[in-house]
Each structure stands twice: as structure tokens, then as C-alpha cells.
Design a protein around this motif. Structure first.
Motif, PDB file in Angstrom:
ATOM      1  N   ILE A  69      -8.193 -17.716 -24.193  1.00  0.00           N
ATOM      2  CA  ILE A  69      -6.839 -17.765 -23.635  1.00  0.00           C
ATOM      3  C   ILE A  69      -6.348 -16.360 -23.304  1.00  0.00           C
ATOM      4  CG2 ILE A  69      -4.413 -18.284 -24.163  1.00  0.00           C
ATOM      5  CD1 ILE A  69      -5.459 -20.697 -25.786  1.00  0.00           C
ATOM      6  N   HIS A  70      -6.582 -15.409 -24.213  1.00  0.00           N
ATOM      7  CA  HIS A  70      -6.180 -14.020 -23.971  1.00  0.00           C
ATOM      8  C   HIS A  70      -6.906 -13.447 -22.753  1.00  0.00           C
ATOM      9  CE1 HIS A  70      -4.730 -13.372 -28.399  1.00  0.00           C
ATOM     10  NE2 HIS A  70      -3.979 -14.222 -27.710  1.00  0.00           N
ATOM     11  N   GLU A  71      -8.199 -13.789 -22.599  1.00  0.00           N
ATOM     12  CA  GLU A  71      -8.965 -13.312 -21.453  1.00  0.00           C
ATOM     13  C   GLU A  71      -8.408 -13.874 -20.149  1.00  0.00           C
ATOM     14  OE1 GLU A  71     -11.960 -11.318 -19.326  1.00  0.00           O
ATOM     15  OE2 GLU A  71     -11.235 -11.060 -21.384  1.00  0.00           O
ATOM     16  N   ILE A  72      -8.053 -15.155 -20.159  1.00  0.00           N
ATOM     17  CA  ILE A  72      -7.465 -15.774 -18.967  1.00  0.00           C
ATOM     18  C   ILE A  72      -6.147 -15.102 -18.615  1.00  0.00           C
ATOM     19  CG2 ILE A  72      -6.463 -17.903 -18.035  1.00  0.00           C
ATOM     20  CD1 ILE A  72      -8.536 -19.410 -19.821  1.00  0.00           C
ATOM     21  N   LYS A  73      -5.316 -14.860 -19.626  1.00  0.00           N
ATOM     22  CA  LYS A  73      -4.011 -14.227 -19.388  1.00  0.00           C
ATOM     23  C   LYS A  73      -4.157 -12.805 -18.849  1.00  0.00           C
ATOM     24  CE  LYS A  73      -1.218 -16.901 -22.661  1.00  0.00           C
ATOM     25  NZ  LYS A  73      -0.427 -16.880 -23.922  1.00  0.00           N
ATOM     26  N   LYS A  74      -5.230 -12.137 -19.225  1.00  0.00           N
ATOM     27  CA  LYS A  74      -5.483 -10.790 -18.685  1.00  0.00           C
ATOM     28  C   LYS A  74      -5.845 -10.857 -17.207  1.00  0.00           C
ATOM     29  CE  LYS A  74      -7.263  -8.573 -22.908  1.00  0.00           C
ATOM     30  NZ  LYS A  74      -8.504  -8.030 -23.545  1.00  0.00           N
ATOM     31  N   ARG A  75      -6.478 -11.946 -16.814  1.00  0.00           N
ATOM     32  CA  ARG A  75      -7.001 -12.069 -15.454  1.00  0.00           C
ATOM     33  C   ARG A  75      -6.039 -12.727 -14.474  1.00  0.00           C
ATOM     34  NH1 ARG A  75     -12.718 -11.852 -14.764  1.00  0.00           N
ATOM     35  NH2 ARG A  75     -13.810 -11.148 -16.637  1.00  0.00           N
ATOM     36  N   THR A  76      -5.033 -13.433 -14.982  1.00  0.00           N
ATOM     37  CA  THR A  76      -4.099 -14.117 -14.082  1.00  0.00           C
ATOM     38  C   THR A  76      -2.715 -14.248 -14.714  1.00  0.00           C
ATOM     39  OG1 THR A  76      -3.733 -16.089 -12.724  1.00  0.00           O
ATOM     40  CG2 THR A  76      -4.707 -16.446 -14.896  1.00  0.00           C
ATOM     41  N   ASN A  77      -1.702 -14.213 -13.863  1.00  0.00           N
ATOM     42  CA  ASN A  77      -0.333 -14.518 -14.278  1.00  0.00           C
ATOM     43  C   ASN A  77       0.058 -15.924 -13.860  1.00  0.00           C
ATOM     44  OD1 ASN A  77       0.245 -11.926 -15.398  1.00  0.00           O
ATOM     45  ND2 ASN A  77       0.510 -11.111 -13.324  1.00  0.00           N
ATOM     46  N   ALA A  78      -0.876 -16.621 -13.212  1.00  0.00           N
ATOM     47  CA  ALA A  78      -0.601 -17.962 -12.713  1.00  0.00           C
ATOM     48  C   ALA A  78      -0.788 -19.008 -13.817  1.00  0.00           C
ATOM     49  CB  ALA A  78      -1.532 -18.277 -11.541  1.00  0.00           C
ATOM     50  N   ALA A  79      -0.308 -20.213 -13.543  1.00  0.00           N
ATOM     51  CA  ALA A  79      -0.436 -21.315 -14.502  1.00  0.00           C
ATOM     52  C   ALA A  79      -1.901 -21.699 -14.696  1.00  0.00           C
ATOM     53  CB  ALA A  79       0.348 -22.524 -14.014  1.00  0.00           C
ATOM     54  N   PHE A  80      -2.223 -22.142 -15.895  1.00  0.00           N
ATOM     55  CA  PHE A  80      -3.554 -22.677 -16.188  1.00  0.00           C
ATOM     56  C   PHE A  80      -3.415 -23.744 -17.259  1.00  0.00           C
ATOM     57  CE2 PHE A  80      -2.932 -19.290 -19.220  1.00  0.00           C
ATOM     58  CZ  PHE A  80      -3.505 -19.751 -20.395  1.00  0.00           C
ATOM     59  N   ALA A  81      -4.481 -24.505 -17.461  1.00  0.00           N
ATOM     60  CA  ALA A  81      -4.472 -25.577 -18.456  1.00  0.00           C
ATOM     61  C   ALA A  81      -5.618 -25.374 -19.433  1.00  0.00           C
ATOM     62  CB  ALA A  81      -4.601 -26.943 -17.773  1.00  0.00           C
ATOM     63  N   VAL A  82      -5.500 -26.036 -20.578  1.00  0.00           N
ATOM     64  CA  VAL A  82      -6.583 -26.072 -21.556  1.00  0.00           C
ATOM     65  C   VAL A  82      -6.836 -27.532 -21.919  1.00  0.00           C
ATOM     66  CG1 VAL A  82      -7.366 -25.424 -23.864  1.00  0.00           C
ATOM     67  CG2 VAL A  82      -6.053 -23.784 -22.486  1.00  0.00           C
ATOM     68  N   ASN A  83      -8.104 -27.930 -21.861  1.00  0.00           N
ATOM     69  CA  ASN A  83      -8.477 -29.306 -22.166  1.00  0.00           C
ATOM     70  C   ASN A  83      -9.082 -29.417 -23.559  1.00  0.00           C
ATOM     71  OD1 ASN A  83     -11.007 -31.431 -22.068  1.00  0.00           O
ATOM     72  ND2 ASN A  83      -9.190 -32.227 -21.062  1.00  0.00           N
ATOM     73  N   ILE A  84      -8.630 -30.403 -24.314  1.00  0.00           N
ATOM     74  CA  ILE A  84      -9.184 -30.698 -25.633  1.00  0.00           C
ATOM     75  C   ILE A  84      -9.483 -32.193 -25.735  1.00  0.00           C
ATOM     76  CG2 ILE A  84      -8.149 -28.751 -26.880  1.00  0.00           C
ATOM     77  CD1 ILE A  84      -5.836 -30.546 -27.680  1.00  0.00           C
ATOM     78  N   PHE A  85     -10.337 -32.553 -26.684  1.00  0.00           N
ATOM     79  CA  PHE A  85     -10.675 -33.953 -26.907  1.00  0.00           C
ATOM     80  C   PHE A  85      -9.686 -34.571 -27.891  1.00  0.00           C
ATOM     81  CE2 PHE A  85     -15.522 -33.169 -26.142  1.00  0.00           C
ATOM     82  CZ  PHE A  85     -15.273 -33.040 -24.787  1.00  0.00           C
ATOM     83  N   ALA A  86      -9.166 -35.734 -27.552  1.00  0.00           N
ATOM     84  CA  ALA A  86      -8.252 -36.446 -28.444  1.00  0.00           C
ATOM     85  C   ALA A  86      -9.024 -37.519 -29.212  1.00  0.00           C
ATOM     86  CB  ALA A  86      -7.135 -37.099 -27.638  1.00  0.00           C
ATOM     87  N   HIS A  87      -8.648 -37.713 -30.459  1.00  0.00           N
ATOM     88  CA  HIS A  87      -9.180 -38.805 -31.288  1.00  0.00           C
ATOM     89  C   HIS A  87     -10.698 -38.796 -31.429  1.00  0.00           C
ATOM     90  CE1 HIS A  87      -5.163 -40.320 -31.415  1.00  0.00           C
ATOM     91  NE2 HIS A  87      -5.130 -40.545 -30.123  1.00  0.00           N
ATOM     92  N   VAL A  88     -11.246 -37.661 -31.771  1.00  0.00           N
ATOM     93  CA  VAL A  88     -12.677 -37.600 -32.099  1.00  0.00           C
ATOM     94  C   VAL A  88     -12.832 -37.982 -33.566  1.00  0.00           C
ATOM     95  CG1 VAL A  88     -14.683 -36.104 -32.339  1.00  0.00           C
ATOM     96  CG2 VAL A  88     -13.165 -35.844 -30.368  1.00  0.00           C
ATOM     97  N   GLY A  89     -13.586 -39.017 -33.813  1.00  0.00           N
ATOM     98  CA  GLY A  89     -13.706 -39.526 -35.177  1.00  0.00           C
ATOM     99  C   GLY A  89     -14.648 -38.700 -36.030  1.00  0.00           C
ATOM    100  N   PRO A  90     -14.809 -39.085 -37.294  1.00  0.00           N
ATOM    101  CA  PRO A  90     -15.707 -38.371 -38.204  1.00  0.00           C
ATOM    102  C   PRO A  90     -17.168 -38.681 -37.891  1.00  0.00           C
ATOM    103  CG  PRO A  90     -14.828 -40.318 -39.281  1.00  0.00           C
ATOM    104  CD  PRO A  90     -14.138 -40.227 -37.954  1.00  0.00           C
TER     105      PRO A  90
END
Length: 359
Positions: free
Chosen positions: A60-81
Motif C-alpha cells: 500500500i505504501h509503495e502504491i501511494k508513493k507511485r500515485t495520488n489517484a484512487a486505487f482498490a485492494v481486494n481481499i477474500f471474504a469468508h475463507v474457512g479453516p
């Protein structure tokens, strides 16, 4: 209503063009590509699902260094054990491949999947990431309230109308309607009754989702150029999401062997398989998939199968051997370009779309 590139999606995400980079988890060093897409007027997305908390924060810090524009982060929801039913049979089936690659055999006690979801989400909130996207399900109502309280937008991937309706009710701002042509994991919420995921094509899925929700819909799956963008807008989508299209770009962190396999593939090269991760995903058919299909062995459920095969995939990559790597890809690979800058790809897509719209 005339087709316009400056869609409602652009206003919601504060972007110039309705083009979203798919969050492709598991590929290293993708911050440059994420930033390049955002700098070019699209929405770059970091695939963070497999990252440790520190890796995520650093990216995230690397992205912020490279752009001031909007960006998203994708994560997995409801990954079981982890689940180990049928572990011995699955593990035994992998041993010939391990032997071929010089990988050590593993026991059940050695296979444990780390679940960093709570820490990942906490970092996204601390870093005030503009947009959070989810795959495999939705944020809980509790998590959704925390995200919304900070003004962060939520985007969730769906593969059926029913999932889209659930996403809107939960409070999502934008929906990604993923057709079966898409590369990588199917976003289907529950695959227990759908071993191959919900396999509805993009052209059929998008207008039906659009007709049943009141929030912007992004089309995903097999879209590679301006023609696909205009077609998606004509179907009622507010934009498109592309993953495969950017994998062979100059800024992509994909392995060179992976890139070559993509460029050498055709519309007939990919299959949907659960061999690598235990969840259905579209990728280029190789020796690993063929070996698994021939064995008729049922894989472990996600994420355990993914953890069990990771060492094999990593060893294959280190040996520049594409036959045991997960070569995720959509069905539009004949339209790929070799080593073009992400910004040039976006500009080409936009210009082609404008030409079609003004025709």
C-alpha cells in the motif's frame, strides 16, 4: 440513452475511465501495475488475499508513493479453516510431481493455512484505502459498518443475480458481475453445490444483474479491448474489470514463463479447475491439471489444497517450468499484447471505444 465513457462508476470512484484492474492475488510485485493503471485514469486494484500484514502495508505504501489517484485492494471474504478430509489420498497423488521437481514430501502436520483477514482489513482501515473489494463473499454487517464509517467504498464480485441482490442489500457500492470467461478464481459465494462455480457467461449475466439491482455494475470476463468495453456499457454495465489483459504488460509482476504461456495460448487453452486451490478457477491447461484430472482424486477444500500445492507451484516457477504453475487466464488471450505499458493499453482501449461510440 447514449453510451458514455464518463459513467456513474467514474464519479463514485473518482476515476477518468470506467476500467478497473482485477485484483490478482498471488502474483508478486504488483504495486507498479496497480499504480500505473490508476495513473492512466483507471482503477488499479491490489490482490492482497495471500499477503502477510506487513507485505500488505508495504505494498500500500509503495502504491501511494507511485500515485495520488484512487486505487482498490481486494481481499477474500469468508475463507474457512483448513479441512483434511481425504488428505492422505491427495498428498500421495502429489508425490510424483514433488519428486519430479525435487520438492520435499509433506505430512498433514506441516500444512497449516494462515488466516490474516482481520489484520488485513484493519490495515486497509488504518491506511484509509479508498476502495475495498471482496471475492468469495461479502463483508459481515459489522465489518461493513466500520468500512462505511470511514467513507471507504465497497466493491464485491458476484457470479449470479442472487449474489448481486445480496451484495446490494449488504450495502455494497458497486458490483462486479463475473462471467465464466474470466481468468482466475470464480467469485461464487458458495461452491459446495457448484464444484465448477456458477458458470454463466458475461453477455448473459451482466444485463440480468443490471435489471435486478440499483447500484453500478462492472462487467468482467473475456473483456480485452474497446469493443468489449462498449459492449459491456451497451448491456447496462457502468464499466469493465480486466485482469488477463494486463498480465503481459510492462509493469506486470507475472513470471516471464507465465507471460509467455499467456501469449502462446488461444481461446481453447483454458479450463476451469479446482486442482490447484480446491476452488474453481480458470487457467491454461498444463501437466499439473492433466495429472490431476487423470487421477480422479477429489482435492481438499480451499484454502487447504492451495496451501498444499503452493510449494509445487513455487518450485515450478523457480525452475522456469510452466507445467506445474497456476497459469490463470481468461478466454480472450489472442487479444493480448507483449510488454505494452499499462497506460498505453488503457489509452488504446479508450480510443477504440470512443471510435465505436461516435461511429
Amino acid at each position: 440513452m447514449p453510451i458514455q465513457l464518463n459513467s456513474k462508476l467514474c464519479q463514485i470512484f473518482n476515476i477518468r475511465y470506467p476500467i478497473v484492474l482485477s485484483g490478482m492475488a498471488g502474483i508478486p510485485n504488483m504495486a507498479p501495475l496497480v499504480a500505473a493503471v490508476s495513473n492512466a485514469g483507471g482503477l488499479g486494484t491490489l490482490g492482497a488475499a495471500y499477503m502477510t500484514p506487513q507485505e500488505l502495508r508495504d505494498a500500500i505504501h509503495e502504491i501511494k508513493k507511485r500515485t495520488n489517484a484512487a486505487f482498490a485492494v481486494n481481499i477474500f471474504a469468508h475463507v474457512g479453516p483448513d479441512h483434511y478430509t481425504n488428505f492422505d489420498a491427495v498428498n500421495e497423488e502429489l508425490n510424483p510431481i514433488r519428486e519430479n521437481l525435487g520438492v520435499k514430501k509433506r505430512t498433514q502436520d506441516e500444512i497449516r493455512t494462515s488466516n490474516h483477514f482481520e489484520e488485513q482489513l484493519g490495515i486497509l482501515l488504518e491506511e484509509k484505502v479508498p476502495i475495498i473489494s471482496t471475492t468469495f463473499g461479502l463483508l459481515s454487517e459489522h465489518h461493513m459498518q466500520k468500512v462505511k464509517s470511514l467513507g471507504i467504498k465497497i466493491m464485491s464480485k458476484v457470479t449470479t443475480v442472487e449474489e448481486a441482490v445480496q451484495a446490494e442489500k449488504r450495502g455494497c457500492d458497486v458490483i462486479v458481475a463475473q462471467g465464466s470467461e474470466a481468468g482466475g478464481h470464480r467469485g461464487t459465494f458458495d461452491v459446495s453445490s457448484r464444484p465448477s462455480g456458477a458458470n454463466i457467461g458475461t453477455m448473459a449475466l451482466v444485463p440480468q444483474v443490471v435489471d435486478h439491482v440499483h447500484i453500478p455494475v462492472i462487467a468482467a470476463g473475456g473483456i480485452m479491448d474497446g469493443r468489449g468495453l462498449v459492449a459491456s456499457l451497451a448491456l447496462g454495465a457502468q464499466g469493465v474489470q480486466m485482469g488477463t489483459r494486463f498480465l503481459t504488460s510492462a509493469e506486470s509482476g507475472a513470471h516471464e514463463v507465465y507471460k509467455r504461456a499467456l501469449l502462446d495460448s488461444t481461446e481453447e487453452s483454458t479450463v476451469i479447475t479446482n486442482a490447484f486451490s480446491g476452488r474453481p478457477a480458470r487457467g491454461i491447461k498444463n501437466d499439473f491439471i492433466q495429472h490431476w484430472e487423470a487421477s480422479l482424486t477429489k482435492p481438499l477444500t480451499f484454502p487447504t489444497q492451495n496451501t498444499l500445492t503452493r510449494e509445487i507451484r513455487n518450485a515450478s516457477a523457480k525452475q522456469n517450468n510452466p507445467e506445474y504453475m497456476a497459469l490463470w487466464a481468461g478466454q480472450g488471450t489472442r487479444m493480448l499484447t507483449d510488454n505494452h505499458a499499462a497506460g498505453d493499453i488503457i489509452n488504446q482501449i479508450v480510443e477504440e471505444a470512443r471510435g465505436i461510440i461516435s461511429f
